[in-house]
Design an enzyme around this catalytic site. Structure first.
Site, short mmCIF file in Angstrom:
data_model
loop_
_atom_site.label_atom_id
_atom_site.label_comp_id
_atom_site.label_asym_id
_atom_site.label_seq_id
_atom_site.Cartn_x
_atom_site.Cartn_y
_atom_site.Cartn_z
N ALA A 351 -0.59 3.14 3.55
CA ALA A 351 -1.21 2.39 2.63
C ALA A 351 -2.58 2.80 2.33
O ALA A 351 -3.04 3.61 3.23
CB ALA A 351 -1.29 0.74 3.01
N MET A 352 -3.07 2.46 1.29
CA MET A 352 -4.46 2.97 1.21
C MET A 352 -5.49 2.04 0.25
O MET A 352 -4.90 1.18 -0.73
CB MET A 352 -4.42 4.06 0.13
CG MET A 352 -5.88 4.69 -0.39
SD MET A 352 -6.84 5.38 0.99
CE MET A 352 -8.36 5.12 0.51
N HIS A 386 -4.65 -5.28 7.45
CA HIS A 386 -5.85 -4.01 7.62
C HIS A 386 -6.28 -3.79 6.33
O HIS A 386 -7.50 -3.50 6.39
CB HIS A 386 -4.77 -2.88 8.18
CG HIS A 386 -5.68 -1.52 8.40
ND1 HIS A 386 -5.89 -0.93 9.84
CD2 HIS A 386 -5.96 -0.75 7.57
CE1 HIS A 386 -6.41 -0.03 9.37
NE2 HIS A 386 -6.46 0.38 8.34
N GLU A 387 -5.60 -3.63 5.29
CA GLU A 387 -6.00 -3.02 3.80
C GLU A 387 -7.02 -3.97 3.54
O GLU A 387 -8.04 -3.82 2.78
CB GLU A 387 -5.04 -2.71 2.96
CG GLU A 387 -3.91 -1.56 3.44
CD GLU A 387 -4.64 -0.44 4.07
OE1 GLU A 387 -5.67 -0.14 3.38
OE2 GLU A 387 -4.16 0.21 4.99
N HIS A 390 -10.43 -3.80 4.87
CA HIS A 390 -11.36 -2.63 4.35
C HIS A 390 -12.04 -3.28 3.04
O HIS A 390 -13.04 -2.57 2.48
CB HIS A 390 -10.41 -1.52 3.74
CG HIS A 390 -10.06 -0.67 5.02
ND1 HIS A 390 -10.87 0.07 5.79
CD2 HIS A 390 -8.97 -0.20 5.25
CE1 HIS A 390 -10.40 0.71 6.58
NE2 HIS A 390 -9.12 0.61 6.40
#
Ligand SMILES: *[C@@H]1O[C@H](CO)[C@@H](O)[C@H](O)[C@H]1NC(C)=O
Ligand SMILES: *[C@@H]1O[C@H](CO)[C@@H](O)[C@H](O)[C@H]1NC(C)=O
Ligand SMILES: *[C@@H]1O[C@H](CO)[C@@H](O)[C@H](O)[C@H]1NC(C)=O
Ligand SMILES: *[C@@H]1O[C@H](CO)[C@@H](O)[C@H](O)[C@H]1NC(C)=O
Ligand SMILES: *[C@@H]1O[C@H](CO)[C@@H](O)[C@H](O)[C@H]1NC(C)=O
Ligand SMILES: *[C@@H]1O[C@H](CO)[C@@H](O)[C@H](O)[C@H]1NC(C)=O
Ligand SMILES: *[C@@H]1O[C@H](CO)[C@@H](O)[C@H](O)[C@H]1NC(C)=O
Ligand SMILES: *[C@@H]1O[C@H](CO)[C@@H](O)[C@H](O)[C@H]1NC(C)=O
Ligand SMILES: [Zn+2]
EC number: 3.4.11.-
Length: 901
Positions: A351-352, A386-387, A390
């Protein structure tokens, strides 16, 4: 990952059912053919596919090149302020070039910081249209006069557009540089690229992007470094009936007369880094939610069919609560007006975290209750956490350069557990950090070839060196070390430090922001540490490895030593701290927690002596291993067999893992390690079992086909049988799935390990389930959690009929995860000629799926250098393994023989 590890969880044991030959085949299949699996294991999460080995970086520049365009870092004379970008991706092949292309215009407004007659800006694989004979047009702003262009060219190696001017740009003045360009919308998963899939029998094309780390320059000319933040005004032109997405909310849709296109303009972004941009054009559908007490728009996007079948619902369900949690944790509201998350059929990383438009691989965002396993669901939960983490740390507050990537990734990898735990409070997911991060990275960080978390800025320059930073050390050691920091400071203090950092959104920081932030917070009374946070943390961040702490309960003496898995290895990397650490020691004696102790030089804890057991590193909140004098080991073993529940769950997993690794390193006797598994016949929890199985797998692999194998199997069968029977009872004779999250994992372990160790009831159970399915192929009675292990065991125990059925079902499978499970199970057969068929069938399939290209790409990414390193490591490991078996076979056999009688 988060993060790509769920596959190993479900398949690791099943994989070991196979003999050595099958193992080799599977490894080959996994590495070469299985694109999906390789990608998943490679990473977690963001940006760049992760390297799983720690490879040393060699500095790229032997001698300093003369001209600025030969440096991989931009000169500091210019600083971008804003960009105005229009991109038009074409989702059909261009007739004249035979390629999928996009066209674009971009104008960047920048400020001159130092007088210069040179403009150096990143640009890669773009065909620039000549404007008045040059690659770009320069305009002065606010009364500044722009010098004329003398010459311009593309510096391919360093990925620059270079423009030399006839006069100087003046410090303090602003200018605009405009370009027109055409690029390929390739299927290379980098920059602005295309992803293809089939739906309703037809091929569909999505234009999407992946900028991290250095691919924004492949979408438009830009100052492509994380500290070069700017505001982006983005416009996408796209076919009517498709939807355009970017970081901000769309503000205007207009149709262009006479054409079939729509122009979608987005609100200007916040000031941000280029690597966090995203542009997507697709015909995807979405579902919408919102955050409580907040008007942030929350959407999940995916293929129309996936949305219609509800596969985005789980991600949507957990996003709202997690954003609420992070707002409180960071003490800062969600920074943007919307949060889009999209699942893409082709995506390189897990993922980003593009700001406001997070991209995912489908398996990391979509969840189908009918076919997904507990691991699939957990992966969605942890990757989303997690993403989202960020969106503040990483995106709002950004590290200046990639050498400090560990702080960004380690941080997200730590707090993802907190966000996930908030959304699924019954899962006890925080416990898993010990398996997924601490133990995992110990294995790498105990090698002499490891490297420190942080590197010097000047050691990381080229794109290859940047992508090497996306490794286990950055993610997992980063998470482990930050968890330790949060544990010794206490979570409220750690969180206050974070909110301090979040107020400094305009600094482009190095990791010292963290220690400075915490030092500022620590002036609060009541908080005392023996050293500053800076001094303590530097030892964990600037030197590689970790210590083993040895407590001698006879004297109370306590010492530390750099832990190396191979005692003969030589550390040739010098450390400014001589491989000593400031170690926070939380400990207990006789079941009662004692006051935390700090270890640097050899000291004594007088209270650690006596006849009660001492246990150090409670809950493994510290990043180190522990050893004791033999008497204390005996007391701990005794406590485990009399009442193991007195010892905290995570420490039961630790005792086993520490003992096996200390034995590998020849610090303790191998039989002592084996003795820590004796109590397992009473253990019912997942974490200690998983820890033990991972270590026992080494023994099983090493003794496979050797003389010791029989007794080893006999002993382990004896240990696993009670767990197998326990699950039979709590599932009411296998008619339901346990309710506990970790129990579901442990049920998978119990069945696969029991079958593997030859528990007869297990063989009957899995074969019966499979046969039931064979009799009624339209109704698969096997729970998604158990498919991998049941298929494999039934095929291993069965013959041609079972194998053929699985082969038919594989060919008929329409769901990728189901196909993958069936495919891997085909190799579990024990029938030699079927095994051959498995490989040759797969060779046929390989051709079809264009795997060779993928193989080449994967290797290109890993690079020749680290490929060689991996090979060397493999040879070294094999030699070490042979030696290990020679040294340990005798004593292990003796001990086992004794246990089994
Ligand atoms: C961006 O460029 C377009 C034309 O290319 C222009 O219409 C628009 O006003 C510009 N937007 C900004 C914010 O400069
Ligand atoms: C860019 O130019 C090269 C050389 O003329 C050409 O081969 C290539 O197809 C062009 N790429 C695109 C995307 O137009
Ligand atoms: C633009 O069009 C899309 C798709 O038709 C629609 O969802 C969106 O609301 C529109 N945006 C505006 C600002 O009109
Ligand atoms: C999402 O939440 C709704 C409402 O609580 C619930 O009914 C549904 O089962 C959940 N979906 C998933 C996939 O968890
Ligand atoms: C570093 O440690 C080694 C052994 O642990 C010791 O011999 C040496 O004197 C130490 N050096 C310094 C500078 O502390
Ligand atoms: C050590 O033991 C003494 C008495 O045995 C006790 O008073 C003291 O609190 C203990 N200290 C710690 C750190 O546990
Ligand atoms: C390990 O311990 C066993 C019994 O405790 C002993 O017989 C054996 O010699 C020891 N091996 C080593 C290498 O110390
Ligand atoms: C596979 O699919 C075909 C066509 O859909 C069907 O005829 C066949 O029965 C299926 N095979 C099995 C084993 O389900
Ligand atoms: Zn990340």
């Amino acid at each position: 990952m988060a993060k790509g590890f769920y596959i190993s969880k479900n398949m690791g044991l099943a994989g070991l059912l196979m003999g050595a030959v099958a193992v080799v085949i599977i490894i080959a299949l996994a590495a070469v053919y299985d694109k999906e699996k390789t990608k998943n294991q490679n990473k977690p999460v963001d940006g760049v596919a992760m390297l799983t080995t720690a490879s040393p970086t060699t500095s790229s520049t032997l001698s300093t090149p003369k001209d600025p365009w030969e440096h991989y870092r931009l000169p500091d004379s210019l600083s971008p302020v804003s960009y105005n970008i229009t991109l038009w991706p074409r989702l059909v092949v261009n007739a004249s070039t035979g390629l999928y292309i996009f066209t674009g215009q971009s104008a960047v407004v920048f400020q001159c910081k130092k007088d210069t007659d040179l403009i150096v800006i990143h640009c890669n694989k773009l065909n620039l249209t000549l404007l008045n004979g040059h690659h770009a047009r320069l305009t002065g702003l606010d009364g500044a006069t722009a010098p004329t262009v003398k010459t311009s060219w593309l510096q391919v190696k360093t990925e620059y557009l270079v423009i030399q001017l006839n006069g100087k740009l003046t410090a303090g003045k602003s200018y605009r540089l405009s370009t027109d360009f055409q690029g390929e919308l390739a299927d290379d998963l980098k920059g602005f690229y295309r992803s293809e899939y089939t739906e309703d029998g037809g091929k569909k094309v999505v234009a999407t992007s992946q900028m991290q780390a250095t691919f924004a320059r492949k979408a438009f000319p830009c100052f492509d470094e994380p500290a070069m933040k700017a505001v982006f005004h983005i416009t996408l032109i796209h076919q009517r009936g498709t939807v355009a997405l970017s970081n901000g909310r769309d503000t205007v849709n207009s149709t262009i007369d006479g054409t079939e296109v729509t122009m979608t303009r987005f609100e200007p972004t916040k000031r941000m880094s280029t690597y966090l941009l995203a542009f997507i054009v697709s015909d995807f559908d979405h579902i919408t939610g919102s955050i409580e007490n907040n008007n942030v728009l929350v959407r999940i996007w995916a293929r129309r069919k996936a949305i219609a079948e509800g596969h985005g619902n789980y991600a949507l369900n957990v996003t709202g609560p997690m954003l609420n949690f992070f707002e409180r944790y960071y003490n800062a509201s969600y920074p943007l007006s919307k949060s889009d998350q999209i699942a893409l059929p082709d995506f390189n990383a897990g993922a980003m975290e593009n700001w406001g438009l997070i991209t995912y691989r489908e398996t990391a965002l979509l969840y189908d209750p009918a076919i997904s396993s507990v691991g699939n669901k957990e992966r969605v939960l942890t990757v989303v956490a997690h993403e989202l983490a960020h969106m503040w740390f990483g995106n709002l507050v950004t590290l200046r350069w990639w050498n400090d990537l560990w702080l960004n990734e380690g941080f997200a990898s730590y707090v993802e557990y907190l966000g996930a735990d908030y959304a699924e409070p019954t899962w006890n997911i925080k416990e898993q950090t010990i398996l997924n991060d601490v133990h995992k990275v110990f294995a790498v960080d105990a090698l002499a070839s490891s490297h420190p978390l942080s590197r010097k800025e000047e050691e990381v320059n080229q794109p290859d060196e940047i992508s090497e930073m996306f490794n286990t050390i950055s993610y997992s050691k980063g998470a482990a070390v930050l968890r330790m920091l949060s544990e010794f400071l206490t979570e409220p203090v750690f969180a206050r430090g974070l909110s301090y950092i979040n107020q400094r959104t305009h600094c482009e920081c190095s990791y010292s922001i963290l220690t400075r932030g915490l030092t500022a917070v620590l002036t609060t009374p009541g908080m005392s540490l023996p050293h500053t946070v800076h001094d303590i943390m530097n030892r964990w961040i600037l030197q590689m490895g970790f210590p083993v702490v040895t407590i001698d309960t006879a004297t109370g003496h306590i010492t530390q030593k750099h832990f190396l898995l191979d005692p003969d290895s030589v550390v040739d990397r010098p450390s400014p701290y001589n491989y000593t650490w400031l170690v926070p020691i939380k400990w207990m004696k006789g079941g009662v927690e004692r006051e935390q102790h700090w270890l640097l030089q050899e000291t004594g804890i007088s209270n650690a002596t006596g006849s009660e057991w001492v246990l150090a590193n409670l809950n493994v909140s510290g990043y180190y291993r522990v050893n004791y004098d033999m008497d204390n080991w005996e007391r701990l073993l005794n406590q485990l067999t009399t009442d193991h529940t007195v010892i905290p769950l995570i420490n039961r997993a630790q005792i086993v893992d520490d003992a096996f690794n200390l034995a590998r390193a020849k610090v303790i006797n191998t039989t002592l390690a084996l003795r820590t598994t004796r109590y397992l016949s009473q253990e019912r929890d997942y974490i200690p079992w998983e820890s033990a199985l991972r270590n026992l797998n080494y023994y099983i692999l090493m003794f496979d086909r050797g003389q010791a194998y029989g007794v080893l199997q006999g002993y382990l069968k004896m240990q696993i049988t009670p767990l197998f029977e326990y699950f039979r009872t709590i599932t009411v004779d296998w008619t339901r799935v346990p309710t506990g999250h970790n129990d579901q994992y442990n049920q998978i372990n119990a069945i696969s390990f029991a079958c593997r160790m030859g528990v007869e009831r297990c063989r009957v159970l899995t074969s019966d389930w499979f046969r039931e399915w064979m009799l009624n192929p339209d109704h698969n009675p096997i729970h998604p959690n158990l498919k991998t292990t049941v298929y494999c065991n039934a095929i291993a125990a069965g013959g041609v009929a079972e194998w053929d059925f699985a082969w038919q079902m594989f060919k008929n499978a329409t769901v990728a995860t189901e196909a993958a499970k069936l495919r891997s199970s085909l190799a579990c057969t024990k029938v030699p000629w079927l095994l051959n068929r498995t490989t040759s069938s797969c060779v046929l399939l390989k051709k079809r799926s264009g795997f060779l290209k993928q193989f080449k790409e994967d290797n290109a990414r890993v690079g020749f250098g680290s490929g060689t390193l991996a090979l060397e490591q493999a040879i070294e490991r094999t030699t070490a393994n042979i030696k290990w078996v020679a040294e340990n076979q005798e004593p292990v056999m003796k001990w086992l023989a004794n246990e089994c009688t």
